[in-house]
Motif scaffolding. Structure first.
Motif, PDB file in Angstrom:
ATOM      1  N   ASN A  31      -2.153  -0.392   5.682  1.00 37.55           N
ATOM      2  CA  ASN A  31      -1.342  -0.709   4.602  1.00 37.55           C
ATOM      3  C   ASN A  31      -2.009  -1.708   4.265  1.00 37.55           C
ATOM      4  O   ASN A  31      -3.353  -2.101   4.814  1.00 37.55           O
ATOM      5  N   TRP A  32      -1.397  -2.417   2.900  1.00 41.34           N
ATOM      6  CA  TRP A  32      -2.066  -3.098   2.052  1.00 41.34           C
ATOM      7  C   TRP A  32      -1.328  -3.709   1.818  1.00 41.34           C
ATOM      8  O   TRP A  32       0.147  -3.978   1.902  1.00 41.34           O
ATOM      9  N   THR A  33      -1.822  -5.384   1.695  1.00 37.12           N
ATOM     10  CA  THR A  33       0.082  -6.430   1.440  1.00 37.12           C
ATOM     11  C   THR A  33      -1.497  -7.543   0.065  1.00 37.12           C
ATOM     12  O   THR A  33      -2.019  -8.029   0.641  1.00 37.12           O
ATOM     13  N   GLU A  80      -1.362 -10.643  -2.340  1.00 33.80           N
ATOM     14  CA  GLU A  80      -0.285 -12.290  -2.817  1.00 33.80           C
ATOM     15  C   GLU A  80      -0.965 -12.360  -4.101  1.00 33.80           C
ATOM     16  O   GLU A  80      -1.949 -12.340  -4.167  1.00 33.80           O
ATOM     17  N   THR A  94       4.652 -10.871  -3.912  1.00 29.36           N
ATOM     18  CA  THR A  94       3.638 -10.323  -2.767  1.00 29.36           C
ATOM     19  C   THR A  94       4.405  -8.843  -3.599  1.00 29.36           C
ATOM     20  O   THR A  94       5.031  -8.262  -3.673  1.00 29.36           O
ATOM     21  N   LYS A 112       3.689  -4.952  -1.412  1.00 30.82           N
ATOM     22  CA  LYS A 112       3.041  -4.549  -0.185  1.00 30.82           C
ATOM     23  C   LYS A 112       3.667  -2.653  -0.649  1.00 30.82           C
ATOM     24  O   LYS A 112       4.293  -1.697  -1.420  1.00 30.82           O
ATOM     25  N   ASN A 113       2.717  -2.179   0.298  1.00 33.65           N
ATOM     26  CA  ASN A 113       2.590  -0.431  -0.309  1.00 33.65           C
ATOM     27  C   ASN A 113       3.882   0.471  -0.234  1.00 33.65           C
ATOM     28  O   ASN A 113       4.577  -0.332   0.897  1.00 33.65           O
ATOM     29  N   VAL A 124      -4.405 -11.773   1.188  1.00 32.06           N
ATOM     30  CA  VAL A 124      -3.674 -10.262   1.345  1.00 32.06           C
ATOM     31  C   VAL A 124      -4.063 -10.338   2.858  1.00 32.06           C
ATOM     32  O   VAL A 124      -4.792 -11.328   3.658  1.00 32.06           O
ATOM     33  N   ASN A 125      -2.521 -10.518   3.634  1.00 29.25           N
ATOM     34  CA  ASN A 125      -2.611 -11.328   5.028  1.00 29.25           C
ATOM     35  C   ASN A 125      -2.703 -12.102   4.807  1.00 29.25           C
ATOM     36  O   ASN A 125      -3.156 -12.383   6.105  1.00 29.25           O
TER      37      ASN A 125
END
Length: 615
Positions: free
Chosen positions: A73-75, A77, A102, A104-105, A135-136
């Motif tokens: 997963n990746w997020t 911002e 933000t 998100k995948n 990210v996160n």
């Protein structure tokens, strides 16, 4: 493959957010791709401002797994400055609170194996760039010293004021969290200057000589960033190129022998064969990283009897005998030995194969050489032409092989085909800032090419079904043009400014028109209800049909237009071609080329206008 419009359907112009090339502004950002801090340096993300059309822009993020473990997963911002915002997005879920954004995948693109990458894009408004990327919750730089990374690469230099012994370089600024201190300017591998601005005037050069330039940025900590792309430029003077309009080239399509019933013999009966210098035979395929036959039957198997043959002699049915267009071109060259025949590969439909070819240019060049120089027809062809639509940009498909992929491909082709064969290319005429000309290193490739065919047509058309009506091949700008820098003059000026010799640039002409229906005004700029009817495709028609069906009754930007029965068409006539030929000679261009020969009248009146204009 579409019949009759494979190359000319340049719909890349209709949606700037999709069809414009990747711009040079790259903001490299390392990205944390999972919850564990140990993964912080094992993935990267790059932001690209892919296009900007004044009232908005297209942005793109690319995430790449640089580690050894799979990312699930990746997020991402980031912050945008006030006034800059995302209006729509694809391949990611994008939300925001005020100016903090933000992404998100999606469920289908969150998993990245080592070495894999994924991209998502968005349309936005405003002119700002992202900052404070996380990210996160972790800093995006992914390094052990956040905020102390070296500067980014400056933009690839462009050249202006090119003279016999000097020129001026300009480039877009690099970025750095602490600020850029200065730039090192390289001529070849030698550093020739360190400057604080984004321009440099070089002098003491030799006339008629090719030089290469690149730039590196230094930050306030004296860290040196990566190199810009390389500009190749030739000073004026010296022996130079041909110039003065010596090239008169026409595309001959292999599919034209079918519904269009246009054959090599038509070049003789129309008088065209005595007025051209080059024929581009279109198209060979590009697939599996190799050059391949486009249409075996039309190319070398179709039987021509005595009545349809160039020299009045029937083809042979003997085993191994050459037939089809290739044999007819062989016969044509015996009758007109001055004509050079070049095999063109790619085109609108088959350009998707160039990305794989660019991964191994040497192997691609070898495959092309083996095909063009096949003993069955080696005497027919005098070289190879590449019609890649478009390197590092979008055509029918989007290419992401990088700005130097085209240059590398041309270098490999020249190395393989040598100096006794022609190596040429058809290239974009999109002169917008950050557009397709800016997306690829055409200047760097120019040293390996005999000439470029600049596709100065299909700027506007009925893919914009409601209009506004506009000439598809404007020579210059005019009041009310739907998009600035979509003109022949802008394209040629930009290519020359990058250092490409004028004598290596050929002006493109369409032997067809583009039109709309449901139009209520004769002048350009009217609204429409859709594309006008055409013989083979809506919105497009051959000149030989339009000259009587909808005769020209006005001109705009050096191109004719016609209004008849609620239809509005634009196309070139013998009169507008004469004006364009005068213009190209004043520019010192190499000559003109046409897409494509079957659109002319049976007595070749458009090619006659080109020939007369270049005498």
């Amino acid at each position: 493959m579409s019949t009759g419009t494979t190359k000319r359907r340049h719909r890349r112009f209709k949606v700037p957010g999709i069809a414009t090339a990747l711009a040079a502004l790259l903001l490299p950002l390392a990205i944390v791709a999972g919850a564990s801090p140990a993964q912080a340096a094992e993935a990267t993300a790059t932001y690209t401002k892919a296009s900007d059309w004044g009232t908005g822009f297209e942005g793109k993020w690319t995430v790449k797994n640089t580690g050894t473990a799979t990312i699930t997963n990746w997020t991402i911002e980031w912050d945008f400055p006030s006034g800059t915002a995302v209006t729509s997005a694809w391949d990611a879920d994008v939300t925001h609170v005020d100016n903090h954004w933000t992404a998100k995948n999606k469920s289908y693109n969150g998993t990245l194996s080592p070495g894999a990458s994924v991209s998502f894009g968005f349309n936005g408004t405003g002119s700002g760039s992202p900052s404070n990327c996380t990210v996160n919750g972790a800093a995006c730089d992914g390094g052990s010293q956040p905020g102390d990374a070296p500067p980014s690469a400056p933009g690839t230099p462009t050249a202006s004021n090119v003279g016999d012994t000097g020129l001026t370089l300009n480039w877009t600024a690099a970025t750095d969290d602490k600020g850029v201190q200065n730039y090192d300017v390289y001529r070849g591998s030698s550093k020739v200057a360190t400057v604080t601005g984004t321009s440099y005037a070089d002098s003491g050069l030799t006339a008629g000589t090719t030089y290469s330039y690149s730039v590196k940025a230094r930050d306030t900590a004296n860290q040196v960033g990566p190199s810009s792309g390389t500009l190749t430029v030739t000073t004026s003077g010296g022996t130079g190129g041909p110039g003065g309009g010596e090239v008169k080239l026409g595309y001959f399509t292999n599919w034209g022998v079918y519904q269009r019933n246009y054959h090599v013999k038509n070049l003789v009966t129309s008088g065209t064969a005595g007025k051209i210098t080059h024929i581009n035979y279109a198209f060979g395929n590009v697939t599996g990283g190799r050059c391949a036959i486009g249409d075996a039957y039309a190319d070398y198997d179709k039987f021509y009897g005595a009545d349809a043959s160039v020299d009045g002699t029937s083809d042979s049915w003997d085993a191994g005998a050459l037939r089809g267009n290739f044999n007819q071109l062989r016969k044509l060259k015996k009758m007109y030995p001055n004509i050079k025949v070049i095999w063109s590969f790619g085109g609108w439909t088959w350009s998707g194969g160039f990305g794989q070819a660019a991964a191994n240019p040497t192997a691609f060049a070898q495959s092309c050489y083996d095909l063009v120089e096949d003993p069955r027809w080696a005497d027919v062809f005098d070289g190879i032409d590449i019609d890649w639509e478009y390197p590092n940009a979008c055509g029918l498909t989007c290419d992401t092989s990088g700005p130097d992929a085209f240059r590398n491909l041309m270098q490999a082709l020249r190395a393989k085909f040598g100096s006794n064969n022609l190596v040429t290319a058809a290239i974009t005429a999109d002169a917008t800032d950050g557009g397709k000309i800016d997306a690829a290193n055409y200047a760097g490739a120019a040293q390996y090419l005999d000439f470029y065919n600049v596709m100065t047509y299909d700027f506007f058309g009925a893919w914009d079904a409601q209009g506004p009506t506009a000439p598809h091949s404007p020579l210059t700008s005019y009041n009310g043009i739907p998009r600035e820098k979509f003109t022949s003059a802008d394209a040629i000026a930009k290519l020359k400014a990058k250092g490409i010799p004028a004598a290596k640039l050929n002006l493109g002409l369409g032997f067809y028109g583009r039109g709309w229906t449901g139009v209520t005004q004769a002048a350009p700029g009217g609204t429409a209800t859709g594309p006008a009817p055409g013989t083979y495709e809506q919105g497009i028609e051959d000149y030989k049909v339009l000259k009587t069906r909808c005769p020209a009754n006005g001109t705009v930007a050096g191109t004719a237009y016609a209004y008849c029965g609620g239809q509005w068409w634009s196309y070139d006539t013998p009169q507008t071609i004469a004006g364009k030929m005068t213009w190209l000679k004043n520019q010192g261009l190499g000559g003109a080329f046409v897409w494509e020969l079957s659109g002319d009248t049976s007595n070749g009146e458009l090619m006659t206008a080109i020939d007369n204009g270049l005498k």
